[in-house]
Design a protein around this motif. Structure first.
Motif, short mmCIF file in Angstrom:
data_model
loop_
_atom_site.label_atom_id
_atom_site.label_comp_id
_atom_site.label_asym_id
_atom_site.label_seq_id
_atom_site.Cartn_x
_atom_site.Cartn_y
_atom_site.Cartn_z
N ASP A 88 -2.72 -10.46 -2.15
CA ASP A 88 -2.60 -9.47 -2.53
C ASP A 88 -2.84 -8.21 -2.07
O ASP A 88 -3.35 -7.40 -2.15
CB ASP A 88 -1.39 -9.56 -4.03
CG ASP A 88 -0.50 -7.94 -4.44
OD1 ASP A 88 -0.45 -7.71 -3.07
OD2 ASP A 88 -0.56 -7.40 -5.12
N ARG A 89 -3.86 -8.49 -1.38
CA ARG A 89 -4.82 -8.19 -0.78
C ARG A 89 -4.26 -6.37 -0.04
O ARG A 89 -3.00 -6.30 0.51
CB ARG A 89 -5.43 -8.06 0.52
CG ARG A 89 -4.80 -8.95 1.67
CD ARG A 89 -6.46 -9.13 2.70
NE ARG A 89 -6.43 -10.94 2.03
CZ ARG A 89 -7.68 -11.25 2.82
NH1 ARG A 89 -8.21 -10.75 3.26
NH2 ARG A 89 -7.70 -12.87 1.87
N LEU A 90 -5.63 -5.54 -0.32
CA LEU A 90 -5.02 -4.12 0.81
C LEU A 90 -5.37 -4.08 1.65
O LEU A 90 -4.43 -3.27 2.54
CB LEU A 90 -5.90 -2.76 -0.71
CG LEU A 90 -5.28 -2.67 -1.42
CD1 LEU A 90 -6.67 -1.71 -2.11
CD2 LEU A 90 -4.32 -2.13 -2.22
N TYR A 91 -6.36 -4.48 2.29
CA TYR A 91 -6.46 -4.55 3.66
C TYR A 91 -6.35 -5.99 4.55
O TYR A 91 -6.54 -7.35 3.90
CB TYR A 91 -8.04 -3.86 3.87
CG TYR A 91 -7.96 -2.07 2.88
CD1 TYR A 91 -7.17 -0.41 3.65
CD2 TYR A 91 -8.32 -2.26 2.29
CE1 TYR A 91 -7.82 -0.08 3.37
CE2 TYR A 91 -8.89 -1.32 1.17
CZ TYR A 91 -7.87 0.02 1.54
OH TYR A 91 -8.38 1.22 1.14
N ARG A 109 -2.29 -9.34 6.27
CA ARG A 109 -2.05 -9.61 4.91
C ARG A 109 -2.40 -11.49 4.24
O ARG A 109 -2.72 -11.39 3.23
CB ARG A 109 -1.64 -9.29 3.83
CG ARG A 109 -1.42 -8.52 2.43
CD ARG A 109 0.42 -8.40 2.09
NE ARG A 109 0.39 -8.22 0.87
CZ ARG A 109 1.13 -7.10 0.50
NH1 ARG A 109 2.15 -6.76 1.05
NH2 ARG A 109 1.15 -6.80 -1.01
N THR A 125 -4.20 0.60 4.89
CA THR A 125 -3.75 -0.73 4.38
C THR A 125 -2.73 -2.07 5.65
O THR A 125 -2.57 -1.10 6.13
CB THR A 125 -3.39 -0.05 3.30
OG1 THR A 125 -1.62 0.24 3.63
CG2 THR A 125 -4.32 0.16 2.21
N ARG A 148 4.34 -3.20 -1.11
CA ARG A 148 3.52 -3.17 -2.19
C ARG A 148 4.00 -1.92 -4.21
O ARG A 148 5.24 -0.97 -3.22
CB ARG A 148 2.00 -1.40 -2.49
CG ARG A 148 1.44 -2.02 -1.75
CD ARG A 148 -0.10 -2.14 -1.47
NE ARG A 148 -0.83 -2.36 -3.12
CZ ARG A 148 -1.46 -3.21 -2.78
NH1 ARG A 148 -1.28 -4.26 -1.83
NH2 ARG A 148 -2.36 -4.31 -3.56
N ASN A 197 -10.36 -6.77 -0.04
CA ASN A 197 -9.76 -5.39 -1.23
C ASN A 197 -10.84 -3.99 -0.75
O ASN A 197 -11.01 -3.52 -1.78
CB ASN A 197 -9.74 -5.06 -2.80
CG ASN A 197 -8.46 -6.05 -2.38
OD1 ASN A 197 -7.05 -5.51 -1.99
ND2 ASN A 197 -8.97 -7.42 -2.94
N THR A 198 -11.99 -4.50 0.00
CA THR A 198 -13.72 -3.29 0.25
C THR A 198 -13.17 -2.36 0.88
O THR A 198 -12.18 -2.47 1.79
CB THR A 198 -14.41 -4.10 0.35
OG1 THR A 198 -14.96 -5.12 -0.06
CG2 THR A 198 -15.28 -3.06 0.62
N GLU A 199 -12.90 -0.96 0.61
CA GLU A 199 -12.71 0.39 1.89
C GLU A 199 -13.02 0.14 3.12
O GLU A 199 -14.11 -0.12 3.08
CB GLU A 199 -12.31 1.44 0.95
CG GLU A 199 -12.01 1.74 -0.28
CD GLU A 199 -12.30 3.03 -0.61
OE1 GLU A 199 -12.93 4.20 0.31
OE2 GLU A 199 -11.66 3.73 -1.51
#
Length: 324
Positions: free
Chosen positions: A209-212, A205, A300, A73, A216-218
């Motif tokens: 480009d997702r975070l998790y 992934r 992440t 990232r 992308n939800t925490e």
């Protein structure tokens, strides 16, 4: 099997263990030695009869297609920068982390000369000779580089009548306390290897480009297991809401996971020595974990600076999964 044949097998394995320990340099500090090639130990072939749980895990591996995958990232920690694409061939990866029951099958397949019983963390000289104890515990102190540290009270594999079994209630919990070389030996026994860190991130992934792994939800308790209490793990594969785009589970929280890769800065270059399995150095762990690296930023898909990742030690917060 007759006692005479059993004695011959144990003698052959003792000779192999002695040779391997000499090759591995067990009398030098663990941090200064090359990884012991435990994948060279004589081992019983894996079959659906001798190792049904490990065989099932191999059969249920998830296919990851070939392609160019985003890694890292630009807005992450320094170790995650820069974001870049890496081409990958297709591969298969374990749906869940390797369990205590599965790893116990591997230890039994090694046919090590062990005897009697011990409970969690209780292996002693009553159960194994000095050479075998060095493979299964921190018996040599700072000189140790075992397969797994069964003398740690966070280990959940025990011995019953000379056979390795998971501690009651921990059959489907992720195995802890394996060293990097011990984890790799298990995967090679199954016909695979540890994933490179790029394979791991691609499986977690997907192509966006997702975070998790799930988006992308925490993180919450339905997506990632993070009890915050040492030793308080849970069964693998329960949190379906935390699945990656390919359906791989437990890639955030639960245990951090060994990868094949040495810890080196980005960009990722597969031919710069980071995938050399015969050299010393810290190996990358991925996925955060349930007790040390459990905040959102460390769960992440790109997080690669895990807590305490010395390859020669067993860790209560590090486990593994395999690729083929």
């Amino acid at each position: 099997m007759s006692k005479k044949i059993q004695s011959q097998i144990h003698k052959q394995h003792s000779i192999a263990i002695a040779s391997l320990l000499a090759l591995a340099g067990m009398w030098t500090p663990a941090g200064a030695q090359e990884p012991p090639p435990y994948w060279s130990l004589p081992v019983e072939k894996l079959t659906v009869f001798s190792a049904p749980r490990s065989s099932k895990a191999t059969a249920e591996m998830i296919a990851i297609p070939a392609g160019r995958y985003q890694i890292g990232r630009d807005d992450g920690a320094k170790s995650q920068r820069p974001k870049h694409q890496v081409p990958l061939n297709s591969f298969r990866i374990d749906r869940t982390e390797v369990t205590n029951a599965q790893f116990a099958e591997f230890l039994n397949a090694l046919k090590l000369p062990v005897r009697g019983n011990f409970d969690a963390g209780g292996i002693s000289r009553k159960n194994a000779d000095d050479r075998t104890a060095r493979l299964l515990s921190d018996a040599a102190g700072s000189r140790s580089y075992p397969i797994i540290e069964l003398d740690d009270d966070e280990a959940r594999i025990v011995l019953r009548d000379g056979r390795f079994v998971p501690a009651p209630g921990h059959e489907n919990r992720p195995v802890t306390e394996t060293t990097w070389a011990g984890a790799r030996a298990y995967c090679i026994w199954r016909g695979g290897d540890l994933p490179t860190e790029v394979q791991w991130e691609a499986a977690a992934r997907g192509v966006d480009d997702r975070l998790y792994p799930w988006g992308n939800t925490e993180p919450n308790e339905k997506r990632a297991f993070t009890s915050g209490r040492t030793g308080a793990t849970t069964d693998v594969g329960l949190l379906k809401a935390g699945a990656s785009p390919f359906g791989v589970l437990d890639m955030a929280g639960s245990l951090a996971e060994w990868t094949k890769s040495l810890s080196k800065p980005y960009p990722y270059l597969p031919d710069d020595g980071r995938e050399d399995v015969n050299v010393q150095g810290e190996r990358v762990t991925r996925g955060g974990d349930y007790v040390y690296d459990r905040n959102a930023a460390k769960l992440t898909v790109s997080f690669r600076n895990g807590y305490s990742k010395a390859p020669y030690d067993g860790h209560r917060h590090i486990g593994l999964r395999c690729v083929s």
